[in-house]
Design a protein around this motif. Sequence first.
Motif, PDB file in Angstrom:
ATOM      1  N   LYS A 194     -19.769 -32.122   4.893  1.00 45.87           N
ATOM      2  CA  LYS A 194     -20.649 -31.038   4.445  1.00 45.87           C
ATOM      3  C   LYS A 194     -21.078 -31.293   2.987  1.00 45.87           C
ATOM      4  O   LYS A 194     -22.242 -31.161   2.636  1.00 45.87           O
ATOM      5  CB  LYS A 194     -19.909 -29.705   4.563  1.00 45.87           C
ATOM      6  CG  LYS A 194     -20.730 -28.529   4.146  1.00 45.87           C
ATOM      7  CD  LYS A 194     -20.296 -27.288   4.919  1.00 45.87           C
ATOM      8  CE  LYS A 194     -21.202 -26.112   4.620  1.00 45.87           C
ATOM      9  NZ  LYS A 194     -20.964 -25.518   3.324  1.00 45.87           N
ATOM     10  N   TRP A 195     -20.136 -31.707   2.192  1.00 45.04           N
ATOM     11  CA  TRP A 195     -20.441 -31.979   0.782  1.00 45.04           C
ATOM     12  C   TRP A 195     -21.476 -33.112   0.671  1.00 45.04           C
ATOM     13  O   TRP A 195     -22.441 -33.019  -0.094  1.00 45.04           O
ATOM     14  CB  TRP A 195     -19.148 -32.344   0.033  1.00 45.04           C
ATOM     15  CG  TRP A 195     -19.369 -32.566  -1.431  1.00 45.04           C
ATOM     16  CD1 TRP A 195     -19.370 -31.627  -2.417  1.00 45.04           C
ATOM     17  CD2 TRP A 195     -19.649 -33.821  -2.077  1.00 45.04           C
ATOM     18  NE1 TRP A 195     -19.632 -32.205  -3.627  1.00 45.04           N
ATOM     19  CE2 TRP A 195     -19.809 -33.549  -3.450  1.00 45.04           C
ATOM     20  CE3 TRP A 195     -19.784 -35.132  -1.623  1.00 45.04           C
ATOM     21  CZ2 TRP A 195     -20.082 -34.552  -4.379  1.00 45.04           C
ATOM     22  CZ3 TRP A 195     -20.074 -36.135  -2.547  1.00 45.04           C
ATOM     23  CH2 TRP A 195     -20.207 -35.844  -3.912  1.00 45.04           C
TER      24      TRP A 195
ATOM     25  N   PHE B 158      -7.399 -21.846  -0.058  1.00 49.16           N
ATOM     26  CA  PHE B 158      -6.241 -22.211  -0.883  1.00 49.16           C
ATOM     27  C   PHE B 158      -6.703 -22.221  -2.334  1.00 49.16           C
ATOM     28  O   PHE B 158      -7.884 -22.425  -2.607  1.00 49.16           O
ATOM     29  CB  PHE B 158      -5.711 -23.586  -0.485  1.00 49.16           C
ATOM     30  CG  PHE B 158      -5.085 -23.602   0.877  1.00 49.16           C
ATOM     31  CD1 PHE B 158      -3.766 -23.210   1.049  1.00 49.16           C
ATOM     32  CD2 PHE B 158      -5.817 -23.980   1.997  1.00 49.16           C
ATOM     33  CE1 PHE B 158      -3.185 -23.212   2.303  1.00 49.16           C
ATOM     34  CE2 PHE B 158      -5.242 -23.977   3.257  1.00 49.16           C
ATOM     35  CZ  PHE B 158      -3.922 -23.592   3.413  1.00 49.16           C
ATOM     36  N   GLN B 159      -5.762 -22.056  -3.225  1.00 50.22           N
ATOM     37  CA  GLN B 159      -6.114 -22.058  -4.640  1.00 50.22           C
ATOM     38  C   GLN B 159      -6.665 -23.440  -5.018  1.00 50.22           C
ATOM     39  O   GLN B 159      -5.962 -24.446  -4.886  1.00 50.22           O
ATOM     40  CB  GLN B 159      -4.837 -21.761  -5.422  1.00 50.22           C
ATOM     41  CG  GLN B 159      -5.072 -20.999  -6.677  1.00 50.22           C
ATOM     42  CD  GLN B 159      -3.817 -20.972  -7.507  1.00 50.22           C
ATOM     43  OE1 GLN B 159      -2.705 -21.190  -7.005  1.00 50.22           O
ATOM     44  NE2 GLN B 159      -3.989 -20.719  -8.788  1.00 50.22           N
ATOM     45  N   LYS B 160      -7.912 -23.486  -5.472  1.00 51.20           N
ATOM     46  CA  LYS B 160      -8.528 -24.798  -5.690  1.00 51.20           C
ATOM     47  C   LYS B 160      -7.843 -25.584  -6.817  1.00 51.20           C
ATOM     48  O   LYS B 160      -7.713 -26.796  -6.742  1.00 51.20           O
ATOM     49  CB  LYS B 160     -10.035 -24.672  -5.902  1.00 51.20           C
ATOM     50  CG  LYS B 160     -10.470 -24.266  -7.268  1.00 51.20           C
ATOM     51  CD  LYS B 160     -11.965 -24.361  -7.420  1.00 51.20           C
ATOM     52  CE  LYS B 160     -12.308 -23.970  -8.840  1.00 51.20           C
ATOM     53  NZ  LYS B 160     -13.717 -23.786  -9.082  1.00 51.20           N
ATOM     54  N   GLU B 161      -7.348 -24.873  -7.838  1.00 56.50           N
ATOM     55  CA  GLU B 161      -6.672 -25.568  -8.947  1.00 56.50           C
ATOM     56  C   GLU B 161      -5.449 -26.329  -8.426  1.00 56.50           C
ATOM     57  O   GLU B 161      -5.160 -27.440  -8.840  1.00 56.50           O
ATOM     58  CB  GLU B 161      -6.221 -24.587 -10.038  1.00 56.50           C
ATOM     59  CG  GLU B 161      -7.327 -23.929 -10.840  1.00 56.50           C
ATOM     60  CD  GLU B 161      -8.093 -22.850 -10.068  1.00 56.50           C
ATOM     61  OE1 GLU B 161      -7.553 -22.361  -9.033  1.00 56.50           O
ATOM     62  OE2 GLU B 161      -9.218 -22.508 -10.471  1.00 56.50           O
ATOM     63  N   LYS B 162      -4.745 -25.701  -7.494  1.00 52.01           N
ATOM     64  CA  LYS B 162      -3.532 -26.313  -6.935  1.00 52.01           C
ATOM     65  C   LYS B 162      -3.914 -27.545  -6.088  1.00 52.01           C
ATOM     66  O   LYS B 162      -3.255 -28.593  -6.167  1.00 52.01           O
ATOM     67  CB  LYS B 162      -2.801 -25.253  -6.091  1.00 52.01           C
ATOM     68  CG  LYS B 162      -1.466 -25.664  -5.567  1.00 52.01           C
ATOM     69  CD  LYS B 162      -0.379 -25.675  -6.626  1.00 52.01           C
ATOM     70  CE  LYS B 162       0.818 -26.437  -6.119  1.00 52.01           C
ATOM     71  NZ  LYS B 162       1.608 -27.091  -7.118  1.00 52.01           N
TER      72      LYS B 162
ATOM     73  N   ILE C  93     -12.713 -31.694 -12.889  1.00 53.45           N
ATOM     74  CA  ILE C  93     -13.718 -30.618 -13.049  1.00 53.45           C
ATOM     75  C   ILE C  93     -14.821 -30.771 -12.000  1.00 53.45           C
ATOM     76  O   ILE C  93     -15.205 -29.811 -11.323  1.00 53.45           O
ATOM     77  CB  ILE C  93     -14.298 -30.615 -14.483  1.00 53.45           C
ATOM     78  CG1 ILE C  93     -13.187 -30.190 -15.452  1.00 53.45           C
ATOM     79  CG2 ILE C  93     -15.507 -29.686 -14.591  1.00 53.45           C
ATOM     80  CD1 ILE C  93     -13.532 -30.297 -16.910  1.00 53.45           C
ATOM     81  N   GLU C  94     -15.298 -32.012 -11.841  1.00 51.51           N
ATOM     82  CA  GLU C  94     -16.337 -32.249 -10.819  1.00 51.51           C
ATOM     83  C   GLU C  94     -15.813 -31.904  -9.428  1.00 51.51           C
ATOM     84  O   GLU C  94     -16.514 -31.297  -8.619  1.00 51.51           O
ATOM     85  CB  GLU C  94     -16.770 -33.729 -10.839  1.00 51.51           C
ATOM     86  CG  GLU C  94     -17.609 -34.104 -12.042  1.00 51.51           C
ATOM     87  CD  GLU C  94     -17.722 -35.620 -12.247  1.00 51.51           C
ATOM     88  OE1 GLU C  94     -18.682 -36.026 -12.910  1.00 51.51           O
ATOM     89  OE2 GLU C  94     -16.855 -36.381 -11.762  1.00 51.51           O
ATOM     90  N   ALA C  95     -14.572 -32.310  -9.161  1.00 54.72           N
ATOM     91  CA  ALA C  95     -13.990 -32.020  -7.846  1.00 54.72           C
ATOM     92  C   ALA C  95     -13.864 -30.511  -7.637  1.00 54.72           C
ATOM     93  O   ALA C  95     -14.034 -30.008  -6.527  1.00 54.72           O
ATOM     94  CB  ALA C  95     -12.632 -32.706  -7.714  1.00 54.72           C
ATOM     95  N   GLY C  96     -13.601 -29.805  -8.708  1.00 53.16           N
ATOM     96  CA  GLY C  96     -13.486 -28.347  -8.623  1.00 53.16           C
ATOM     97  C   GLY C  96     -14.767 -27.708  -8.116  1.00 53.16           C
ATOM     98  O   GLY C  96     -14.730 -26.782  -7.312  1.00 53.16           O
ATOM     99  N   TYR C  97     -15.931 -28.267  -8.538  1.00 56.67           N
ATOM    100  CA  TYR C  97     -17.216 -27.718  -8.088  1.00 56.67           C
ATOM    101  C   TYR C  97     -17.385 -27.846  -6.568  1.00 56.67           C
ATOM    102  O   TYR C  97     -18.101 -27.075  -5.956  1.00 56.67           O
ATOM    103  CB  TYR C  97     -18.394 -28.432  -8.778  1.00 56.67           C
ATOM    104  CG  TYR C  97     -18.484 -28.179 -10.264  1.00 56.67           C
ATOM    105  CD1 TYR C  97     -18.288 -26.901 -10.781  1.00 56.67           C
ATOM    106  CD2 TYR C  97     -18.771 -29.211 -11.153  1.00 56.67           C
ATOM    107  CE1 TYR C  97     -18.370 -26.674 -12.149  1.00 56.67           C
ATOM    108  CE2 TYR C  97     -18.857 -28.996 -12.525  1.00 56.67           C
ATOM    109  CZ  TYR C  97     -18.646 -27.720 -13.017  1.00 56.67           C
ATOM    110  OH  TYR C  97     -18.723 -27.507 -14.356  1.00 56.67           O
ATOM    111  N   MET C  98     -16.719 -28.868  -5.998  1.00 53.75           N
ATOM    112  CA  MET C  98     -16.859 -29.078  -4.552  1.00 53.75           C
ATOM    113  C   MET C  98     -16.423 -27.844  -3.768  1.00 53.75           C
ATOM    114  O   MET C  98     -16.932 -27.558  -2.702  1.00 53.75           O
ATOM    115  CB  MET C  98     -15.969 -30.248  -4.088  1.00 53.75           C
ATOM    116  CG  MET C  98     -16.338 -31.580  -4.627  1.00 53.75           C
ATOM    117  SD  MET C  98     -15.111 -32.789  -4.121  1.00 53.75           S
ATOM    118  CE  MET C  98     -16.035 -33.774  -2.983  1.00 53.75           C
TER     119      MET C  98
END
Length: 358
Positions: free
Chosen positions: A279-280, A311-315, A350-355
């Motif tokens: 999807k990404w 799920f918590q994205k930071e984790k 940070i970039e992965a977080g945007y996903m």
Amino acid sequence: MKQTLKVNCEKEYLIEISDNSFEKLNQEINEATKGQKRLIVISKKVYKLYYTRLNFSEDEIFVLNDGEKEKNYKNYLKIIERAKQIGLTRKDVMIAIGGGVAGDITGFAASTYMRGIEFIQVPTTLLSAVDSSVGGKTAIDLADAKNVIGTFYQPKAVFINTNFLATLDKKQFMSGLGEVLKYAFIEESCGHTNPLYLFEFLTLGCEKIMQKEPLTMIRMIEYCLSLKIAVVNQDEKEGGLRKVLNFGHTLGHALETITKYNKFTHGEAVAYGMYFIIKWAYNHEYIGYAYYRLSMELLEKYGFKPLKKKFQKEKLIELMMKDKKASEGKITFIIPCDKKKVREIKLTPIEAGYMFDE
Ligand code: NAD
Ligand code: MG
């Protein structure tokens, strides 16, 4: 029916995929181990289900309890001690009969016992048939770290008998199918010489596959392993190309870890990872709409769904950063970039977080 494949890395070996009788399987194992002492490490469930049909003596058997937590150093030592006790020498052989857990721990034991003795794989789950039994990765876990102790050690032979799959429950069968589907999305990046059309085979053959129709199973396993072998032959020790096999795995591994390995099977987690990254890739115009739809339909056809639970994205990012494949502060993703083709990208946390915000 019988198909034979050959692996040509540092050590050459044969993989046999068949629906032969258990009598024939016994015979072939006996021939392959003629004149050798054997230690047969067999998963407890498989032992209970198949012992009467597998013709081994009690003296040569080590029954391994089931579950990932059994892939530990205590059992590893017990296997080694048992090998010593029954007098296995450098000329002898260990045989693993079971899923990936039995295969990984036995392979590791064989690779270290007396600095390495022969080892035969008899995978009995779909996942171990299409993945873990071939490629030479062996491992045991620590309590909170999977596969951290291990070796690259190729087996002497792999005997895949599809009759074992009859008793595999739906959950485990689906787990194997998650890995099977992965191969469809990476086929053209595996360096296989001629097209196998696995994507089409899986699209058209879904019904027969879900019924475990023997000839279809043999063909399906053969195609998957042909792709894995093509990759392993070029990159035995994971220098580069082998990463393509990790399609769907970056998020998949994080999901398995965050749920402490007791919510999702491996293949299920990989399927969520594939949905996510396909999807990404579509959203970022790496692939077009037609292939995106076909890919979604293939996953749906087999009953896989996109992940609903949040799920918590930071984790998740923190876990992905700890992945063995992460490097230089970046997370590695294998993304689809064309029909049946994948490539590697590296993203900062940070970039992965945007996903996860899309
Ligand atoms: P598994 O070995 O835990 O087997 C799953 C379950 O199925 C077990 O309870 C087992 O007893 C049961 N089972 C096995 N054969 C059966 C049969 N014929 N009928 C009924 N039940 C049967 O799990 P798995 O999915 O086969 O393998 C997972 C393991 O493989 C993990 O430890 C993973 O790290 C490893 N792995 C290794 C590689 C590699 O390259 N070495 C690749 C992928 C996975
Ligand atoms: Mg996997």
